[in-house]
Design a protein around this motif. Structure first.
Motif, mmCIF file in Angstrom:
data_model
loop_
_atom_site.group_PDB
_atom_site.id
_atom_site.type_symbol
_atom_site.label_atom_id
_atom_site.label_comp_id
_atom_site.label_asym_id
_atom_site.label_seq_id
_atom_site.Cartn_x
_atom_site.Cartn_y
_atom_site.Cartn_z
ATOM 1 N N ARG A 40 19.925 12.500 7.915
ATOM 2 C CA ARG A 40 21.233 13.016 7.483
ATOM 3 C C ARG A 40 22.307 11.935 7.553
ATOM 4 O O ARG A 40 23.195 11.887 6.707
ATOM 5 N N ASP A 41 22.241 11.071 8.561
ATOM 6 C CA ASP A 41 23.212 9.981 8.687
ATOM 7 C C ASP A 41 23.091 8.965 7.549
ATOM 8 O O ASP A 41 24.072 8.320 7.186
ATOM 9 N N LEU A 42 21.878 8.803 7.005
ATOM 10 C CA LEU A 42 21.640 7.802 5.966
ATOM 11 C C LEU A 42 21.941 8.303 4.553
ATOM 12 O O LEU A 42 22.190 7.496 3.644
ATOM 13 N N LEU A 43 21.923 9.596 4.344
ATOM 14 C CA LEU A 43 22.096 10.148 2.997
ATOM 15 C C LEU A 43 23.384 9.682 2.306
ATOM 16 O O LEU A 43 23.340 9.320 1.121
ATOM 17 N N PRO A 44 24.533 9.653 2.995
ATOM 18 C CA PRO A 44 25.750 9.194 2.294
ATOM 19 C C PRO A 44 25.657 7.756 1.782
ATOM 20 O O PRO A 44 26.281 7.421 0.769
ATOM 21 N N ARG A 45 24.883 6.931 2.441
ATOM 22 C CA ARG A 45 24.738 5.549 1.973
ATOM 23 C C ARG A 45 23.990 5.505 0.644
ATOM 24 O O ARG A 45 24.306 4.692 -0.234
ATOM 25 N N TYR A 46 23.003 6.374 0.475
ATOM 26 C CA TYR A 46 22.306 6.448 -0.814
ATOM 27 C C TYR A 46 23.241 6.982 -1.899
ATOM 28 O O TYR A 46 23.255 6.474 -3.024
ATOM 29 N N VAL A 47 24.008 8.015 -1.571
ATOM 30 C CA VAL A 47 24.939 8.578 -2.553
ATOM 31 C C VAL A 47 25.930 7.508 -2.982
ATOM 32 O O VAL A 47 26.211 7.342 -4.179
ATOM 33 N N SER A 48 26.443 6.753 -2.028
ATOM 34 C CA SER A 48 27.373 5.673 -2.345
ATOM 35 C C SER A 48 26.723 4.623 -3.242
ATOM 36 O O SER A 48 27.320 4.188 -4.235
ATOM 37 N N ALA A 49 25.510 4.231 -2.911
ATOM 38 C CA ALA A 49 24.805 3.222 -3.720
ATOM 39 C C ALA A 49 24.576 3.736 -5.142
ATOM 40 O O ALA A 49 24.763 2.996 -6.114
ATOM 41 N N LEU A 50 24.191 4.999 -5.261
ATOM 42 C CA LEU A 50 23.929 5.566 -6.585
ATOM 43 C C LEU A 50 25.211 5.771 -7.393
ATOM 44 O O LEU A 50 25.153 5.951 -8.612
ATOM 45 N N SER A 51 26.359 5.709 -6.743
ATOM 46 C CA SER A 51 27.653 5.844 -7.423
ATOM 47 C C SER A 51 28.177 4.513 -7.951
ATOM 48 O O SER A 51 29.165 4.483 -8.684
ATOM 49 N N ARG A 52 27.522 3.430 -7.593
ATOM 50 C CA ARG A 52 27.976 2.112 -8.043
ATOM 51 C C ARG A 52 27.843 1.995 -9.562
ATOM 52 O O ARG A 52 26.929 2.566 -10.166
ATOM 53 N N THR A 53 28.738 1.221 -10.148
ATOM 54 C CA THR A 53 28.697 1.044 -11.604
ATOM 55 C C THR A 53 27.450 0.297 -12.060
ATOM 56 O O THR A 53 27.025 0.445 -13.204
ATOM 57 N N ASP A 54 26.858 -0.492 -11.161
ATOM 58 C CA ASP A 54 25.661 -1.262 -11.519
ATOM 59 C C ASP A 54 24.363 -0.578 -11.083
ATOM 60 O O ASP A 54 23.306 -1.212 -11.057
ATOM 61 N N ALA A 55 24.414 0.710 -10.771
ATOM 62 C CA ALA A 55 23.234 1.402 -10.228
ATOM 63 C C ALA A 55 22.022 1.354 -11.156
ATOM 64 O O ALA A 55 20.884 1.386 -10.687
ATOM 65 N N ASP A 79 19.602 10.153 -14.488
ATOM 66 C CA ASP A 79 21.050 10.135 -14.267
ATOM 67 C C ASP A 79 21.318 9.884 -12.780
ATOM 68 O O ASP A 79 20.864 10.667 -11.936
ATOM 69 N N PRO A 80 22.028 8.805 -12.434
ATOM 70 C CA PRO A 80 22.267 8.492 -11.027
ATOM 71 C C PRO A 80 22.925 9.627 -10.241
ATOM 72 O O PRO A 80 22.588 9.849 -9.078
ATOM 73 N N SER A 81 23.842 10.361 -10.855
ATOM 74 C CA SER A 81 24.497 11.449 -10.116
ATOM 75 C C SER A 81 23.530 12.604 -9.865
ATOM 76 O O SER A 81 23.577 13.236 -8.801
ATOM 77 N N VAL A 82 22.642 12.874 -10.803
ATOM 78 C CA VAL A 82 21.630 13.908 -10.610
ATOM 79 C C VAL A 82 20.651 13.460 -9.521
ATOM 80 O O VAL A 82 20.290 14.239 -8.638
ATOM 81 N N VAL A 83 20.226 12.199 -9.583
ATOM 82 C CA VAL A 83 19.315 11.669 -8.566
ATOM 83 C C VAL A 83 19.973 11.751 -7.193
ATOM 84 O O VAL A 83 19.330 12.139 -6.205
ATOM 85 N N ALA A 84 21.260 11.435 -7.104
ATOM 86 C CA ALA A 84 21.957 11.514 -5.811
ATOM 87 C C ALA A 84 21.928 12.941 -5.276
ATOM 88 O O ALA A 84 21.630 13.158 -4.087
ATOM 89 N N ASP A 85 22.215 13.916 -6.140
ATOM 90 C CA ASP A 85 22.187 15.320 -5.703
ATOM 91 C C ASP A 85 20.792 15.739 -5.263
ATOM 92 O O ASP A 85 20.627 16.395 -4.227
ATOM 93 N N GLU A 86 19.785 15.368 -6.047
ATOM 94 C CA GLU A 86 18.405 15.730 -5.714
ATOM 95 C C GLU A 86 17.943 15.026 -4.445
ATOM 96 O O GLU A 86 17.212 15.607 -3.629
ATOM 97 N N LEU A 87 18.352 13.780 -4.265
ATOM 98 C CA LEU A 87 18.000 13.021 -3.071
ATOM 99 C C LEU A 87 18.585 13.697 -1.829
ATOM 100 O O LEU A 87 17.888 13.873 -0.825
ATOM 101 N N VAL A 88 19.831 14.098 -1.896
ATOM 102 C CA VAL A 88 20.460 14.776 -0.754
ATOM 103 C C VAL A 88 19.752 16.094 -0.468
ATOM 104 O O VAL A 88 19.441 16.403 0.688
ATOM 105 N N GLU A 89 19.472 16.862 -1.500
ATOM 106 C CA GLU A 89 18.789 18.146 -1.312
ATOM 107 C C GLU A 89 17.412 17.938 -0.665
ATOM 108 O O GLU A 89 17.052 18.616 0.303
ATOM 109 N N ALA A 90 16.645 17.001 -1.207
ATOM 110 C CA ALA A 90 15.308 16.742 -0.654
ATOM 111 C C ALA A 90 15.397 16.146 0.754
ATOM 112 O O ALA A 90 14.601 16.491 1.630
#
Length: 176
Positions: free
Chosen positions: A42-57, A115-126
């Motif tokens: 749970r502590d690591l999930l926001p770091r993935y969301v942040s990375a997937l939000s980058r313009t160069d993702a 889609d990076p935003s979809v992947v971020a949502d699915e990653l957090v859910e999983a």
């Protein structure tokens, strides 16, 4: 759309990380108390969301190196696969895990086009689901066993440590 450049398949047996510090990411799996796997995920999930939000993702740093998006899709699938493996170990005696070819999955599921935003949502859910599953492991179940087809043997505890290395290691890969 054309196929992405081929990634050289990683055919190493990474189970050595259960006994040694990873020289690439610095993670020492043996130091992890398996009861802390859920909170750590749970502590690591926001770091993935942040990375997937980058313009160069979507951009690969080199032709044969996955992009942040591809790593994110992979980690989403790692959460799902290890959640399934954990459930098998808790429900069955010494199950044999199905093989999972992560490189074939990346190509077949076109990680590069997701889609990076979809992947971020699915990653957090999983990730949340797998974290909760580790939170709920009964005290007397940490030594239950399971195996991969290559003969690698895990307890519920070492499966969790091995899994957590993968999650931490890929944050290192995406520099998040």
């Amino acid at each position: 759309m054309s196929e992405p450049d081929t990634i050289v398949p990683d055919e190493k047996d990474w189970t050595w990380v259960l006994y040694e510090r990873c020289g690439e990411c610095g993670f020492t799996a043996a130091d992890v108390d398996p009861r802390h796997i859920g909170p750590t995920v749970r502590d690591l999930l926001p770091r993935y969301v942040s990375a997937l939000s980058r313009t160069d993702a979507r951009e690969r740093p080199a032709p044969a190196v996955w992009s942040v998006l591809e790593y994110g899709a992979h980690v989403r699938d790692v959460f799902r696969i290890f959640g399934e493996r954990l459930a098998l170990m808790l429900e069955h005696d010494d199950p044999l895990f199905e093989n999972w070819d992560q490189d074939a999955t990346a190509l077949a599921d076109r990680y590069d086009l997701q889609d990076p935003s979809v992947v971020a949502d699915e990653l957090v859910e999983a990730g949340e689901a797998t974290a909760a599953a580790f939170d709920e492991v009964p005290h007397d179940a940490w030594e239950r066993t399971g195996r991969r087809s290559n003969g690698s043997f895990f307890t519920v505890g070492t499966l969790g440590q091995y899994f957590l290395h993968d999650v931490v290691h890929h944050l290192h890969d995406v520099r998040a």
